[in-house]
Design a protein around this motif. Structure first.
Motif, PDB file in Angstrom:
ATOM      1  N   PRO A 199     -13.004  29.525  12.042  1.00  0.00           N
ATOM      2  CA  PRO A 199     -12.643  28.472  12.997  1.00  0.00           C
ATOM      3  C   PRO A 199     -13.874  27.887  13.691  1.00  0.00           C
ATOM      4  O   PRO A 199     -14.805  28.608  14.044  1.00  0.00           O
ATOM      5  N   MET A 200     -13.861  26.579  13.856  1.00  0.00           N
ATOM      6  CA  MET A 200     -14.921  25.883  14.568  1.00  0.00           C
ATOM      7  C   MET A 200     -14.573  25.756  16.052  1.00  0.00           C
ATOM      8  O   MET A 200     -13.522  26.190  16.509  1.00  0.00           O
ATOM      9  N   ARG A 201     -15.459  25.147  16.798  1.00  0.00           N
ATOM     10  CA  ARG A 201     -15.347  25.041  18.263  1.00  0.00           C
ATOM     11  C   ARG A 201     -14.054  24.352  18.693  1.00  0.00           C
ATOM     12  O   ARG A 201     -13.532  24.611  19.778  1.00  0.00           O
ATOM     13  N   ASP A 202     -13.536  23.419  17.853  1.00  0.00           N
ATOM     14  CA  ASP A 202     -12.322  22.672  18.192  1.00  0.00           C
ATOM     15  C   ASP A 202     -11.093  23.237  17.494  1.00  0.00           C
ATOM     16  O   ASP A 202     -10.034  22.616  17.509  1.00  0.00           O
ATOM     17  N   GLY A 203     -11.228  24.404  16.866  1.00  0.00           N
ATOM     18  CA  GLY A 203     -10.101  25.040  16.210  1.00  0.00           C
ATOM     19  C   GLY A 203      -9.922  24.692  14.745  1.00  0.00           C
ATOM     20  O   GLY A 203      -9.120  25.328  14.049  1.00  0.00           O
ATOM     21  N   VAL A 204     -10.654  23.690  14.243  1.00  0.00           N
ATOM     22  CA  VAL A 204     -10.568  23.343  12.821  1.00  0.00           C
ATOM     23  C   VAL A 204     -11.139  24.486  11.993  1.00  0.00           C
ATOM     24  O   VAL A 204     -12.221  24.994  12.270  1.00  0.00           O
ATOM     25  N   ARG A 205     -10.408  24.890  10.979  1.00  0.00           N
ATOM     26  CA  ARG A 205     -10.816  26.021  10.154  1.00  0.00           C
ATOM     27  C   ARG A 205     -11.531  25.537   8.890  1.00  0.00           C
ATOM     28  O   ARG A 205     -10.983  24.736   8.139  1.00  0.00           O
ATOM     29  N   LEU A 206     -12.745  26.055   8.698  1.00  0.00           N
ATOM     30  CA  LEU A 206     -13.522  25.725   7.509  1.00  0.00           C
ATOM     31  C   LEU A 206     -13.419  26.862   6.508  1.00  0.00           C
ATOM     32  O   LEU A 206     -13.553  28.037   6.865  1.00  0.00           O
ATOM     33  N   ALA A 207     -13.198  26.511   5.242  1.00  0.00           N
ATOM     34  CA  ALA A 207     -13.130  27.504   4.172  1.00  0.00           C
ATOM     35  C   ALA A 207     -14.544  27.899   3.749  1.00  0.00           C
ATOM     36  O   ALA A 207     -15.439  27.056   3.662  1.00  0.00           O
ATOM     37  N   MET A 208     -14.717  29.177   3.462  1.00  0.00           N
ATOM     38  CA  MET A 208     -16.045  29.709   3.182  1.00  0.00           C
ATOM     39  C   MET A 208     -15.956  30.772   2.094  1.00  0.00           C
ATOM     40  O   MET A 208     -15.026  31.584   2.080  1.00  0.00           O
ATOM     41  N   THR A 209     -16.929  30.750   1.178  1.00  0.00           N
ATOM     42  CA  THR A 209     -17.095  31.818   0.198  1.00  0.00           C
ATOM     43  C   THR A 209     -18.427  32.496   0.467  1.00  0.00           C
ATOM     44  O   THR A 209     -19.468  31.825   0.472  1.00  0.00           O
TER      45      THR A 209
END
Length: 581
Positions: free
Chosen positions: A52-62
């Motif tokens: 999750p980023m500062r504004d709650g948006v979730r980034l996918a990560m490998t």
């Protein structure tokens, strides 16, 4: 979690530490020396998840880590990451199969690195909306991701970033945020200023679509480990549909200072690394630029090199994000070893410029230089003669008339960033020189200096530098383009190659043509390095249309253009001719 066995050459090849001699010719067989670095691991283990980023948006990560016997190695390693369009390196991410070297970066886990893929917001498996393309939302995400990576228990706190094409841009924007943990960036085929990349000369050509995937297309991607039913992936895909339509945004910004209501920004500024040049220079991040002589963005990488002291550049005979047989991963490995592990690889003492001279000798040759002005040739003027010859003299006759064919087609078209300029017989006016008595090398940026008039208030002009073989075969070597109404030049806010004019391109700079009245246009022929062989001729072809143009408004453009070569208005080109004595 999954275990993947990967392989990389045991001995890494790289550019030799040659003396910093201007235009130093690297002897055949010695262009790449051995950089020995033992492989410590032969497996990697990868996991995918949301951050999750500062504004709650979730980034996918490998996250891919060095492994042994199916288990991640305990300990701390430097981290290299990629701010991409998916977390799983999909072919349509923009660096796809054409960028074999960049796609192989995860193999560096063999040498003691953690390698991470992160989908930018509004793309791939990540949630959120893409507001623009490399906006400051993405840049802030890059800062947060970099610092998060530095603080993980498997990280030693030193972070590097890499990318090509859209991900090369993303890497440079990450540098502009100056995250303390970021130490090195390895980037190819990106833009210094987006207006000059997407609307070169004020003409919307070649670029302009960007990622615009349907829900169905997004659903074809691999989901993160915790989402086997792709429930989260579908939610993310549906959010993506609210993203800014990039083609419409770019089409709606004809000037460098255009405001886009779609993103409430003068986005050419917001999305361009050039506007954060001071931050990039102060970051202390080591930069390695990769370019290709057949890439539309080759001038952008060179300008970045000229404006960020201490950076390095390699330019090969490649198209967009390609590297042919050049050991790109190995060179990135050497670069990251130098700046993330503190290993003396000899890179710091090597010349900062390596470039390939196409058609030199039998198959071209690599050269090195300490500075680009040392490598580039001296601008030499060739008149577009009244008799139709290159290097000809002015005359008293009428200007040559060009009736513009807007249905021009290329027999071998490419698409998007891989499209190449094309000579179309009968579609332009050509000026050919005499057959050459000796090899003639052109290295650097040329300049077209044209006197023209038109039958309308505007015209798009294209100039191609061409090699004409004795059998009549024509090859386009490089090209430039300029919208006539945006011909006004100004002092550039950043360093350019010697002699290259700059067009501010603000709305207030537009000067419509007066039909029939001659005006002067000067614009860059993008950099190249090419040897014209004896018996061949150097040719310049000027056209009023190109098959790569996007959203062309024919109603606003000329149907006929005249090119002047009289004593008061001699059109000419200036080519960077190299003297090797």
């Amino acid at each position: 979690m999954r275990t993947v066995a990967v392989a990389l050459a045991a001995v890494c090849l790289s550019i030799v530490s040659a003396p910093a001699v201007a235009g130093n010719v690297v002897p055949p067989g010695a262009a790449f020396g051995a950089y020995a670095s033992s492989r410590a691991y032969t497996e990697q283990i990868s996991s995918t998840f949301y951050l999750p980023m500062r504004d709650g948006v979730r980034l996918a990560m490998t996250v891919s880590r060095p492994a042994r016997n199916g288990k991640a190695i305990e300990g701390r390693f430097p981290v290299i990451w990629h701010h991409s369009l998916s977390a799983t390196q999909e072919p349509n991410d923009g660096t796809g199969p054409f960028s074999g070297g960049f796609r192989s970066m995860p193999q560096l886990t063999d040498f003691g690195y953690v390698v991470v893929q992160v989908a930018r917001r509004g793309n791939g498996q990540s949630f959120g909306e893409r507001r623009g393309y490399h906006d400051r939302n993405e840049a802030q995400d890059a800062y947060d991701v970099t610092q998060w990576l530095a603080g993980q228990p498997w990280s030693d706190g030193k972070v590097g970033i890499y990318g090509c094409s859209n991900t090369g841009d993303a890497a440079l924007h990450a540098v502009s945020m100056r995250p303390p943990a970021l130490k090195a960036a390895f980037m190819g085929c990106f833009s210094w200023h987006k207006y000059d990349a997407f609307r070169r000369g004020g003409i919307f050509a070649q670029w302009g679509t960007g990622p615009a995937r349907t829900v169905e297309e997004d659903m074809k991607q691999k989901a993160v480990d915790a989402d086997p039913q792709k429930t989260l992936l579908r939610q993310a895909a549906e959010e993506h549909q609210r993203s800014t339509p990039l083609f419409e945004m770019w089409k709606g910004m004809p000037y460098r200072d255009s405001y886009s209501p779609l993103v409430a920004s003068r986005f050419w500024a917001e999305g361009s690394a050039a506007h954060y040049a001071d931050q990039i220079r102060r970051s202390g991040v080591a930069l390695y630029v990769v370019g290709g002589w057949m890439d539309e963005l080759r001038d952008q990488g060179l300008i970045t090199f000229l404006n960020v002291p201490g950076s390095r550049i390699v330019i090969g005979p490649w198209k967009h994000c390609a590297n042919d047989d050049f050991p790109l991963v190995e060179e990135a490995h050497r670069f990251f070893d130098e700046h993330l592990k503190g290993i003396d690889t000899g890179l710091r003492n090597a010349p900062p410029i390596h470039y390939f001279v196409q058609n030199a000798g039998t198959a071209g040759e690599w050269r090195s230089a300490a500075a680009w002005p040392d490598a580039a040739g001296t601008l030499t003027s060739f008149g577009l003669g009244a008799d139709g010859t290159l290097g000809g003299k002015a005359g008293a006759g009428s200007p040559r008339a060009l009736d513009i064919k807007y249905d021009v087609a290329c027999p071998d078209p490419g698409s998007g960033p891989f499209a190449q300029p094309c000579h179309v017989p009968g579609a332009g006016i050509s000026y050919a020189g005499k057959p050459l008595d000796a090899e003639t090398e052109v290295t650097g940026s040329g300049v077209a200096d044209l006197w023209v008039s038109a039958d309308a208030a505007d015209a798009n002009l294209f100039a191609y530098l061409e090699d004409v073989a004795p059998d009549g075969t024509i090859r386009v070597i490089t090209e430039g383009r300029q919208k006539a109404s945006l011909r006004k030049t100004a002092e550039a806010p950043w360093r350019l190659p010697a002699g290259v004019p700059w067009h501010r391109g603000f709305a207030e700079d537009a000067e419509p043509l007066v039909p029939g009245t001659p005006v002067r246009l000067t614009f860059e022929l993008m950099p190249t390095s090419w040897v014209f062989k004896p018996g061949h001729r150097i040719q310049i072809t000027v056209t009023g249309a190109d098959y790569r143009e996007r959203a062309r408004d024919k109603a606003a453009l000329a149907t006929s253009v005249r090119i002047y070569s009289d004593r008061a208005r001699l059109s000419a080109v200036m080519l960077p001719i190299v003297s090797r004595k």
